[in-house]
Design a protein around this motif. Structure first.
Motif, PDB file in Angstrom:
ATOM      1  N   PHE A 125       0.839  -1.207   0.000  1.00 24.91           N
ATOM      2  CA  PHE A 125       0.000   0.000   0.000  1.00 24.91           C
ATOM      3  C   PHE A 125       0.872   1.254   0.000  1.00 24.91           C
ATOM      4  O   PHE A 125       0.628   2.204  -0.759  1.00 24.91           O
ATOM      5  CB  PHE A 125      -0.923  -0.003   1.216  1.00 24.91           C
ATOM      6  N   PHE A 126       1.911   1.276   0.842  1.00 31.93           N
ATOM      7  CA  PHE A 126       2.806   2.433   0.887  1.00 31.93           C
ATOM      8  C   PHE A 126       3.508   2.642  -0.451  1.00 31.93           C
ATOM      9  O   PHE A 126       3.724   3.785  -0.876  1.00 31.93           O
ATOM     10  CB  PHE A 126       3.849   2.265   1.996  1.00 31.93           C
ATOM     11  N   ASP A 127       3.875   1.558  -1.128  1.00 23.99           N
ATOM     12  CA  ASP A 127       4.500   1.674  -2.448  1.00 23.99           C
ATOM     13  C   ASP A 127       3.570   2.384  -3.429  1.00 23.99           C
ATOM     14  O   ASP A 127       3.990   3.282  -4.178  1.00 23.99           O
ATOM     15  CB  ASP A 127       4.859   0.293  -2.994  1.00 23.99           C
ATOM     16  N   ARG A 128       2.312   1.972  -3.428  1.00 20.56           N
ATOM     17  CA  ARG A 128       1.334   2.581  -4.347  1.00 20.56           C
ATOM     18  C   ARG A 128       1.078   4.044  -3.975  1.00 20.56           C
ATOM     19  O   ARG A 128       0.940   4.901  -4.851  1.00 20.56           O
ATOM     20  CB  ARG A 128       0.032   1.777  -4.317  1.00 20.56           C
ATOM     21  N   LYS A 129       1.046   4.327  -2.682  1.00 25.54           N
ATOM     22  CA  LYS A 129       0.862   5.710  -2.235  1.00 25.54           C
ATOM     23  C   LYS A 129       2.061   6.563  -2.638  1.00 25.54           C
ATOM     24  O   LYS A 129       1.889   7.712  -3.079  1.00 25.54           O
ATOM     25  CB  LYS A 129       0.666   5.756  -0.717  1.00 25.54           C
ATOM     26  N   ASN A 130       3.266   6.018  -2.502  1.00 26.54           N
ATOM     27  CA  ASN A 130       4.470   6.764  -2.883  1.00 26.54           C
ATOM     28  C   ASN A 130       4.486   7.062  -4.381  1.00 26.54           C
ATOM     29  O   ASN A 130       4.999   8.115  -4.802  1.00 26.54           O
ATOM     30  CB  ASN A 130       5.722   5.974  -2.501  1.00 26.54           C
ATOM     31  N   GLN A 131       3.958   6.144  -5.179  1.00 27.77           N
ATOM     32  CA  GLN A 131       3.881   6.388  -6.619  1.00 27.77           C
ATOM     33  C   GLN A 131       2.999   7.600  -6.918  1.00 27.77           C
ATOM     34  O   GLN A 131       3.329   8.430  -7.768  1.00 27.77           O
ATOM     35  CB  GLN A 131       3.336   5.148  -7.324  1.00 27.77           C
ATOM     36  N   HIS A 173      -9.109   7.274  -3.764  1.00 30.25           N
ATOM     37  CA  HIS A 173      -9.608   5.925  -4.029  1.00 30.25           C
ATOM     38  C   HIS A 173      -8.699   4.881  -3.388  1.00 30.25           C
ATOM     39  O   HIS A 173      -9.184   3.908  -2.796  1.00 30.25           O
ATOM     40  CB  HIS A 173      -9.697   5.689  -5.528  1.00 30.25           C
ATOM     41  N   LEU A 174      -7.375   5.080  -3.509  1.00 28.58           N
ATOM     42  CA  LEU A 174      -6.416   4.129  -2.940  1.00 28.58           C
ATOM     43  C   LEU A 174      -6.596   4.021  -1.431  1.00 28.58           C
ATOM     44  O   LEU A 174      -6.710   2.913  -0.879  1.00 28.58           O
ATOM     45  CB  LEU A 174      -4.987   4.570  -3.262  1.00 28.58           C
ATOM     46  N   VAL A 175      -6.605   5.156  -0.750  1.00 33.71           N
ATOM     47  CA  VAL A 175      -6.691   5.164   0.711  1.00 33.71           C
ATOM     48  C   VAL A 175      -8.025   4.606   1.178  1.00 33.71           C
ATOM     49  O   VAL A 175      -8.086   3.747   2.072  1.00 33.71           O
ATOM     50  CB  VAL A 175      -6.497   6.603   1.246  1.00 33.71           C
ATOM     51  N   LYS A 176      -9.090   5.076   0.567  1.00 29.45           N
ATOM     52  CA  LYS A 176     -10.424   4.655   0.985  1.00 29.45           C
ATOM     53  C   LYS A 176     -10.644   3.164   0.769  1.00 29.45           C
ATOM     54  O   LYS A 176     -11.169   2.460   1.640  1.00 29.45           O
ATOM     55  CB  LYS A 176     -11.478   5.461   0.218  1.00 29.45           C
ATOM     56  N   SER A 177     -10.232   2.657  -0.391  1.00 32.37           N
ATOM     57  CA  SER A 177     -10.447   1.235  -0.691  1.00 32.37           C
ATOM     58  C   SER A 177      -9.600   0.352   0.208  1.00 32.37           C
ATOM     59  O   SER A 177     -10.055  -0.698   0.672  1.00 32.37           O
ATOM     60  CB  SER A 177     -10.149   0.951  -2.161  1.00 32.37           C
ATOM     61  N   PHE A 178      -8.359   0.767   0.493  1.00 32.27           N
ATOM     62  CA  PHE A 178      -7.490  -0.044   1.352  1.00 32.27           C
ATOM     63  C   PHE A 178      -8.063  -0.131   2.764  1.00 32.27           C
ATOM     64  O   PHE A 178      -8.109  -1.215   3.366  1.00 32.27           O
ATOM     65  CB  PHE A 178      -6.078   0.536   1.398  1.00 32.27           C
ATOM     66  N   ILE A 179      -8.484   1.004   3.303  1.00 33.54           N
ATOM     67  CA  ILE A 179      -9.042   1.013   4.663  1.00 33.54           C
ATOM     68  C   ILE A 179     -10.312   0.190   4.729  1.00 33.54           C
ATOM     69  O   ILE A 179     -10.506  -0.601   5.665  1.00 33.54           O
ATOM     70  CB  ILE A 179      -9.297   2.462   5.119  1.00 33.54           C
ATOM     71  N   THR A 180     -11.174   0.351   3.732  1.00 37.17           N
ATOM     72  CA  THR A 180     -12.445  -0.381   3.727  1.00 37.17           C
ATOM     73  C   THR A 180     -12.228  -1.879   3.585  1.00 37.17           C
ATOM     74  O   THR A 180     -12.834  -2.680   4.310  1.00 37.17           O
ATOM     75  CB  THR A 180     -13.339   0.122   2.580  1.00 37.17           C
ATOM     76  N   GLN A 181     -11.349  -2.279   2.667  1.00 34.82           N
ATOM     77  CA  GLN A 181     -11.091  -3.699   2.446  1.00 34.82           C
ATOM     78  C   GLN A 181     -10.415  -4.373   3.638  1.00 34.82           C
ATOM     79  O   GLN A 181     -10.520  -5.592   3.804  1.00 34.82           O
ATOM     80  CB  GLN A 181     -10.218  -3.873   1.195  1.00 34.82           C
TER      81      GLN A 181
END
Length: 236
Positions: A125-131, A173-181
């Motif tokens: 998740f952090f990798d995708r956020k850093n991108q 979308h990334l943050v919300k979907s990760f937290i929800t999932q």
């Protein structure tokens, strides 16, 4: 002879049952093992601490000295937990304490915990956020270059606004979907709290939106409730 055979049979059953019970008891107790390495010379000789938040206070649960670039920690946990690795009062990185061998890497190009399922998922998740963060930085450089090139200010503003909105939508979308999932495990609440603790006032609507649409398991998480009790604000 017959009695001996019967006695042996009974003893074998007892031993088998004992081994089975021992395995069951062992499975109820989780052990974490941290093997860390760092190429940053400044860390040599420093003490690192694993800390967790309880009742608004940071408590140290484990510690280790960095010796020639390596450090080790180990312990027992009743359940998977989120912790933060500190050097003195400086937070370095989050670590999920879970059963298994956790490998921590700290250097000038990478800070990562890996080797166990939750840590692998968290740092993916952090990798995708850093991108996405890099896209934001590239957009700022692009704007500066357009200004240096003498392009029309209105065109620059329009292009930057459109691209900025697209990047912000991807991040949201990334943050919300990760937290929800991950609302039913430690990662959802953990990432949510990390965002809350570093949030600017502009992010409050996003935090409130995530919490409003989150499952009850996330809303009722004790750590999240405690955070809002201790903080200066609370979501609508």
């Amino acid at each position: 002879m017959r009695q001996t055979l019967v006695h042996t049979c009974i003893m074998n059953r007892i031993i088998t049952a004992f081994i089975l019970l021992a395995n069951i008891l062992a499975s109820c107790s989780s052990k974490y093992q941290i093997e860390g390495e760092s190429s940053i010379s400044y860390l040599d000789g420093k003490m690192l601490f694993l800390r967790q938040m309880h009742d608004g206070q940071l408590n140290s649960i484990d510690s280790a000295e960095v010796v020639h670039g390596y450090f080790n920690m180990k312990g027992n946990i009743d359940s998977t937990q989120m912790a933060m690795l500190f050097m003195d009062e400086m937070a370095i990185m989050p670590v999920v304490l879970e059963r298994g061998n956790i490998h921590i890497v700290i250097n000038n190009t990478e800070i990562r915990a890996k080797g166990t399922p939750m840590n692998d998922s968290l740092y993916c998740f952090f990798d995708r956020k850093n991108q996405i963060d890099r896209r934001i930085e590239n957009l700022r450089r692009k704007e500066a270059q357009m200004i240096l090139n003498g392009e029309d200010a209105e065109d620059i503003h329009k292009k930057m606004t459109e691209e900025g909105q697209a990047i912000n939508a991807d991040m949201k979308h990334l943050v919300k979907s990760f937290i929800t999932q991950n609302s039913d495990n430690i990662l959802g609440p953990g990432v949510f709290l990390l965002i809350c603790q570093s949030a600017s006032p502009a992010m409050m609507p996003q935090i409130e939106e995530i919490l409003a649409e989150a499952p009850e398991s996330l809303k009722n998480n004790p750590a999240i409730k405690d955070f809002f009790t201790q903080s200066q604000w609370a979501p609508e």
